[in-house]
Design a protein around this motif. Structure first.
Motif, mmCIF file in Angstrom:
data_model
loop_
_atom_site.group_PDB
_atom_site.id
_atom_site.type_symbol
_atom_site.label_atom_id
_atom_site.label_comp_id
_atom_site.label_asym_id
_atom_site.label_seq_id
_atom_site.Cartn_x
_atom_site.Cartn_y
_atom_site.Cartn_z
ATOM 1 N N TRP A 1 -5.621 34.894 3.075
ATOM 2 C CA TRP A 1 -6.748 35.665 3.596
ATOM 3 C C TRP A 1 -7.376 34.990 4.795
ATOM 4 O O TRP A 1 -8.489 35.324 5.186
ATOM 5 N N PHE B 1 -4.626 27.444 -2.986
ATOM 6 C CA PHE B 1 -4.465 27.197 -1.554
ATOM 7 C C PHE B 1 -3.630 28.312 -0.916
ATOM 8 O O PHE B 1 -3.984 28.837 0.144
ATOM 9 N N ILE C 1 -5.887 31.349 -0.512
ATOM 10 C CA ILE C 1 -6.882 31.248 0.562
ATOM 11 C C ILE C 1 -6.202 31.343 1.919
ATOM 12 O O ILE C 1 -6.707 32.007 2.829
ATOM 13 N N VAL C 2 -5.025 30.738 2.042
ATOM 14 C CA VAL C 2 -4.312 30.820 3.308
ATOM 15 C C VAL C 2 -3.983 32.266 3.632
ATOM 16 O O VAL C 2 -4.124 32.721 4.758
#
Lengths: 348, 166
Positions: free
Chosen positions: A308, A302, A305-306
């Motif tokens: 990017w 997580f 992903i945050v």
């Protein structure tokens, strides 16, 4: 009494796993960022490029170590050491499994069973500022200095919100020990819903999560190393393995934060409804360790992903969010939790 | 005021939008979906890019029946903005009467503008689709006739393209 060698074994395992995991996360970050940007990423060294980690480490070790002429050499050398040792220390109090029975001993699966658990972690993460700000100051470079200053300002502002959001958890669990906090989350709400603090303390969870991003200098809050403005931030003047140590400590911090989020809010090593499973206690303990690892890696994913997805905050926006939003919300959370603890016995 | 355009900044965000989090999760979902889209990367040494006919790769001399079309008029050398082309003319028994004894393009200087191709009255110098140019010395980068001569069959696409667009 647990013999000394068991503790040594635990330390060795934790440090080894942590270093490997940190290296693995650097690789994962590159691969996942590539996937998000419709690229492939490093896939040449070894199967799916997994040995890229080794190649990177070899490269960093072989590189020349450059110290700027005007830098303060001693402090310049010490700063990365502070960063890495603090990062490694923090993990010591995090329980990665329940009590396990091995060789006739009752072994608690955490390195240091201290009664101030969570306070130790908050203290150690604040120590991490020294590494960053000393690195910024000793480099004698304006970009490094600005990066160091920003990081100290940022960490101080977000530590408050972080600490206050933890208070809610402590009030519910009535203990500072992290293993007690996890044990408290193994109950069920209404007999069927896992009482993870994520559900008991949703507001505190969100605040802690956001503050954790700021504490680890991850992307929406990575102002200390904002490339477009500050070249490389506090580690502009570092090269070779000294830079490597900073990078490693950043990733270890990320894993530790994920582990902390897991422990405090996601039920730690707890697998819901596993109490009724017909497995031997030792198998269950190992499964719980596995569950902990899976939870931590999901949180790490997580984090990646945050990074990017969300663009960087401006400095004033960062301070606004910290002081005007998160801090009051954390206070409200403490108040709400207190009221709930006070009133619930009367209602039921 | 240089421009009279009014900057419109939306102010009446709904509560959900001002909470940030739902919007952030929408963004996360978008990036998450991107992970499963087909990749656009070429796995370079194994998988190569084949440029279309409109691509301006390194300039080459067109060779027909073992002889270059070039009549050594020197226009390409004259028009070259980077002064990369050097031509030395001489006489020949063939119908074209003139031919280049020496034709050299310094590939370090060449800027791939394609002026030589445009100016050539004989369609003797054209831009190929080759773009992999790496040298280990300055001397190596000077391409003589041996490297420049390319049979016309190989340049069919480009010659066809030039016919259509000129």
């Amino acid at each position: 009494m647990i013999p000394f060698w068991v503790t040594l074994l635990k330390i060795g395992t934790v440090v080894g796993v942590l270093m490997t995991a940190a290296a693995l996360v650097t690789f994962l970050e590159r691969r996942i960022s590539a996937f998000i940007q419709n690229r492939i990423g490093p896939n040449r060294v070894g199967p799916q490029g997994i040995f890229q980690i080794l190649a990177d480490v070899v490269k960093l070790v072989m590189k020349e170590d450059i110290v700027p002429k005007a830098a303060n050499k001693t402090v310049h050398d010490i700063a990365p050491m502070i960063s890495i040792s603090v990062a490694l220390c923090t993990f010591a109090v995090i329980p990665f499994g329940n009590i396990i029975e091995l060789f006739g001993y009752q072994i608690k699966l955490l390195v240091a069973d201290v009664n101030i658990g969570i306070l130790f972690i908050l203290a150690m993460t604040s120590m991490g500022v020294y590494g960053v700000s000393l690195a910024g100051w000793s480099s004698n470079n304006k970009y490094s200095l600005l990066g160091g200053l920003r990081s100290s300002a940022q960490l101080i502002s977000y530590e408050l919100a972080m600490g206050l959001s933890v208070i809610g958890v402590l009030m519910v669990a009535e203990s500072l020990r992290l293993d007690q906090i996890v044990l408290h989350q193994t109950r069920y709400l209404g007999g069927w819903f896992p009482a993870w603090n994520m559900f008991v303390q949703p507001l505190g969870f969100v605040i802690f999560f956001v503050a954790a991003f700021a504490e680890t200098n991850r992307l929406p809050f990575d102002l200390p190393e904002a490339e477009p403005e500050l070249v490389g931030g506090y580690h502009t003047e570092y090269s070779g393995m000294k830079f490597g140590l900073f990078m490693f400590s950043e990733y270890i911090n990320m894993i530790t934060s994920s582990a902390l989020i897991t422990t405090l809010f996601l039920g730690g090593w707890h697998i819901p409804f596993s109490e009724n499973w017909a497995v031997s206690p030792i198998a269950l303990s190992l499964l719980q360790v596995l569950a902990f690892c899976i939870k931590v890696s999901l949180v790490v994913l997580f984090f990646i992903i945050v990074r990017w997805t969300i663009p960087r905050f401006r400095y004033d926006q960062l301070m606004n969010l910290g002081w005007k939003v998160l801090l009051p919300l954390a206070l409200v959370n403490v108040l709400g939790t207190g009221l709930a603890i006070l009133l619930i016995p009367y209602i039921s | 005021m240089s421009s009279n355009k009014k900057i419109i900044r939306k102010k009446d965000f709904s509560l959900l939008q001002r909470l940030y989090l739902p919007e952030i999760f929408r963004g996360l979902f978008t990036t998450f979906l991107q992970m499963f889209k087909p990749k656009i990367t070429y796995q370079y040494p194994e998988e190569r890019f084949h440029p279309p006919a409109s691509f301006r790769g390194r300039p080459v001399l067109v060779e027909e029946q073992g002889v270059e079309r070039c009549v050594a008029c020197g226009l390409c050398s004259r028009v070259c903005p980077a002064l990369a082309i050097e031509v030395q003319a001489s006489e020949t028994e063939l119908e074209k009467e003139r031919y280049p004894v020496k034709f050299e393009i310094n590939m370090v200087r060449c800027i791939f503008c394609g002026f030589c191709e445009e100016v050539c009255p004989e369609e003797a110098i054209v831009m190929s689709n080759e773009f992999e140019l790496a040298f280990s010395s300055q001397e190596e980068a000077i391409f003589g006739k041996d490297k420049l001569l390319t049979p016309a069959e190989k340049l069919k696409e480009r010659l066809e393209f030039l016919k259509q667009h000129r």
